[in-house]
Design a protein around this motif. Structure first.
Motif, PDB file in Angstrom:
ATOM      1  N   SER A 103      12.751  -8.970   5.994  1.00 24.09           N
ATOM      2  CA  SER A 103      14.045  -8.994   6.675  1.00 24.09           C
ATOM      3  C   SER A 103      14.708  -7.619   6.678  1.00 24.09           C
ATOM      4  O   SER A 103      15.481  -7.314   7.585  1.00 24.09           O
ATOM      5  N   LYS A 104      14.406  -6.794   5.690  1.00 22.16           N
ATOM      6  CA  LYS A 104      15.025  -5.475   5.605  1.00 22.16           C
ATOM      7  C   LYS A 104      14.210  -4.378   6.282  1.00 22.16           C
ATOM      8  O   LYS A 104      14.760  -3.334   6.633  1.00 22.16           O
ATOM      9  N   ALA A 105      12.899  -4.579   6.453  1.00 20.64           N
ATOM     10  CA  ALA A 105      12.036  -3.543   7.013  1.00 20.64           C
ATOM     11  C   ALA A 105      12.174  -3.489   8.535  1.00 20.64           C
ATOM     12  O   ALA A 105      12.387  -4.522   9.179  1.00 20.64           O
ATOM     13  N   PRO A 106      12.050  -2.300   9.118  1.00 24.18           N
ATOM     14  CA  PRO A 106      12.037  -2.202  10.577  1.00 24.18           C
ATOM     15  C   PRO A 106      10.831  -2.957  11.152  1.00 24.18           C
ATOM     16  O   PRO A 106       9.838  -3.168  10.456  1.00 24.18           O
ATOM     17  N   ALA A 107      10.920  -3.344  12.394  1.00 20.38           N
ATOM     18  CA  ALA A 107       9.874  -4.170  13.009  1.00 20.38           C
ATOM     19  C   ALA A 107       8.512  -3.489  13.004  1.00 20.38           C
ATOM     20  O   ALA A 107       7.489  -4.153  12.836  1.00 20.38           O
ATOM     21  N   ASP A 108       8.469  -2.175  13.170  1.00 19.67           N
ATOM     22  CA  ASP A 108       7.180  -1.493  13.199  1.00 19.67           C
ATOM     23  C   ASP A 108       6.613  -1.229  11.810  1.00 19.67           C
ATOM     24  O   ASP A 108       5.498  -0.742  11.682  1.00 19.67           O
ATOM     25  N   CYS A 109       7.330  -1.590  10.774  1.00 18.58           N
ATOM     26  CA  CYS A 109       6.881  -1.363   9.394  1.00 18.58           C
ATOM     27  C   CYS A 109       6.550  -2.658   8.666  1.00 18.58           C
ATOM     28  O   CYS A 109       6.418  -2.668   7.446  1.00 18.58           O
ATOM     29  N   ARG A 110       6.415  -3.745   9.356  1.00 14.71           N
ATOM     30  CA  ARG A 110       6.213  -5.038   8.699  1.00 14.71           C
ATOM     31  C   ARG A 110       4.750  -5.377   8.440  1.00 14.71           C
ATOM     32  O   ARG A 110       4.464  -6.284   7.675  1.00 14.71           O
ATOM     33  N   SER A 111       3.840  -4.673   9.050  1.00 18.07           N
ATOM     34  CA  SER A 111       2.433  -5.016   8.852  1.00 18.07           C
ATOM     35  C   SER A 111       2.005  -4.618   7.448  1.00 18.07           C
ATOM     36  O   SER A 111       2.331  -3.547   6.963  1.00 18.07           O
ATOM     37  N   GLY A 112       1.302  -5.503   6.783  1.00 20.90           N
ATOM     38  CA  GLY A 112       0.812  -5.249   5.442  1.00 20.90           C
ATOM     39  C   GLY A 112       1.753  -5.653   4.323  1.00 20.90           C
ATOM     40  O   GLY A 112       1.375  -5.582   3.158  1.00 20.90           O
ATOM     41  N   LEU A 113       2.964  -6.068   4.654  1.00 23.61           N
ATOM     42  CA  LEU A 113       3.914  -6.444   3.604  1.00 23.61           C
ATOM     43  C   LEU A 113       3.461  -7.686   2.839  1.00 23.61           C
ATOM     44  O   LEU A 113       3.540  -7.725   1.619  1.00 23.61           O
ATOM     45  N   LEU A 114       2.996  -8.697   3.559  1.00 20.92           N
ATOM     46  CA  LEU A 114       2.579  -9.931   2.907  1.00 20.92           C
ATOM     47  C   LEU A 114       1.389  -9.687   1.986  1.00 20.92           C
ATOM     48  O   LEU A 114       1.363 -10.159   0.845  1.00 20.92           O
ATOM     49  N   THR A 115       0.423  -8.932   2.474  1.00 18.16           N
ATOM     50  CA  THR A 115      -0.754  -8.642   1.658  1.00 18.16           C
ATOM     51  C   THR A 115      -0.370  -7.888   0.393  1.00 18.16           C
ATOM     52  O   THR A 115      -0.833  -8.207  -0.703  1.00 18.16           O
ATOM     53  N   THR A 116       0.485  -6.902   0.532  1.00 11.07           N
ATOM     54  CA  THR A 116       0.910  -6.122  -0.621  1.00 11.07           C
ATOM     55  C   THR A 116       1.666  -6.991  -1.626  1.00 11.07           C
ATOM     56  O   THR A 116       1.438  -6.904  -2.835  1.00 11.07           O
ATOM     57  N   ALA A 117       2.536  -7.844  -1.141  1.00  8.73           N
ATOM     58  CA  ALA A 117       3.294  -8.721  -2.039  1.00  8.73           C
ATOM     59  C   ALA A 117       2.372  -9.712  -2.750  1.00  8.73           C
ATOM     60  O   ALA A 117       2.527  -9.957  -3.951  1.00  8.73           O
ATOM     61  N   LEU A 118       1.419 -10.275  -2.018  1.00  4.12           N
ATOM     62  CA  LEU A 118       0.506 -11.235  -2.635  1.00  4.12           C
ATOM     63  C   LEU A 118      -0.406 -10.581  -3.663  1.00  4.12           C
ATOM     64  O   LEU A 118      -0.696 -11.178  -4.709  1.00  4.12           O
ATOM     65  N   VAL A 119      -0.847  -9.364  -3.397  1.00  2.00           N
ATOM     66  CA  VAL A 119      -1.701  -8.663  -4.363  1.00  2.00           C
ATOM     67  C   VAL A 119      -0.914  -8.332  -5.626  1.00  2.00           C
ATOM     68  O   VAL A 119      -1.407  -8.501  -6.742  1.00  2.00           O
TER      69      VAL A 119
END
Length: 147
Positions: A103-119
């Motif tokens: 919700s805080k990241a810009p739209a072009d910076c959202r890729s990879g967030l879920l993977t990083t959080a899950l790892v």
């Protein structure tokens, strides 16, 4: 004229396509990385909960009645439930950190967030499970007089 195709430049003069193809293409580096938008303190707090549970396990299962098997100790079921709750909190923590970061990241910076959080959540959960398992081994070693 030869087989070369001429293209008009912005100034109107001809440009050779081979000359244009030979020029290096400069690509901009991505301005954001997934881990730059994820906070790390929730995972550190989660690890501290595991440390507290491991310490509490050793304190409660080792005492005057330590000659008994830890499974017969009345506090063991509560400690086991607490460990299972901590295991379930790992993915929930990862998902909530991801939602906040997304919700805080810009739209072009959202890729990879879920993977990083899950790892990060999986690594913290694994570390916590290993700590708790080590605490149970310490309790057994203390009971058997190995330590």
């Amino acid at each position: 004229m030869s087989n070369q195709t001429l293209v008009r430049s912005e100034e109107g003069g001809p440009i050779d396509e081979q000359q244009v193809a030979a020029e290096p293409v400069i690509r901009a580096e991505p301005s954001c990385r997934p881990k730059s938008h994820l906070v790390g303190w929730p995972f550190l707090l989660y690890l501290l909960v595991w440390v507290a549970l491991s310490s509490l396990t050793v304190m409660l299962l080792h005492g005057p009645a330590s000659a008994a098997v830890p499974l017969e100790n009345p506090t063991y079921p509560a400690l086991l439930v607490a460990a299972l709750v901590c295991v379930a909190l790992g993915p929930l923590l990862s998902f909530s950190v991801w939602l906040i970061a997304r919700s805080k990241a810009p739209a072009d910076c959202r890729s990879g967030l879920l993977t990083t959080a899950l790892v990060r959540g999986a690594a913290a959960t694994l570390a916590g499970i290993l700590m708790w398992w080590g605490a149970l081994l310490i309790v057994d070693a203390l009971r058997l007089g190995l330590i």
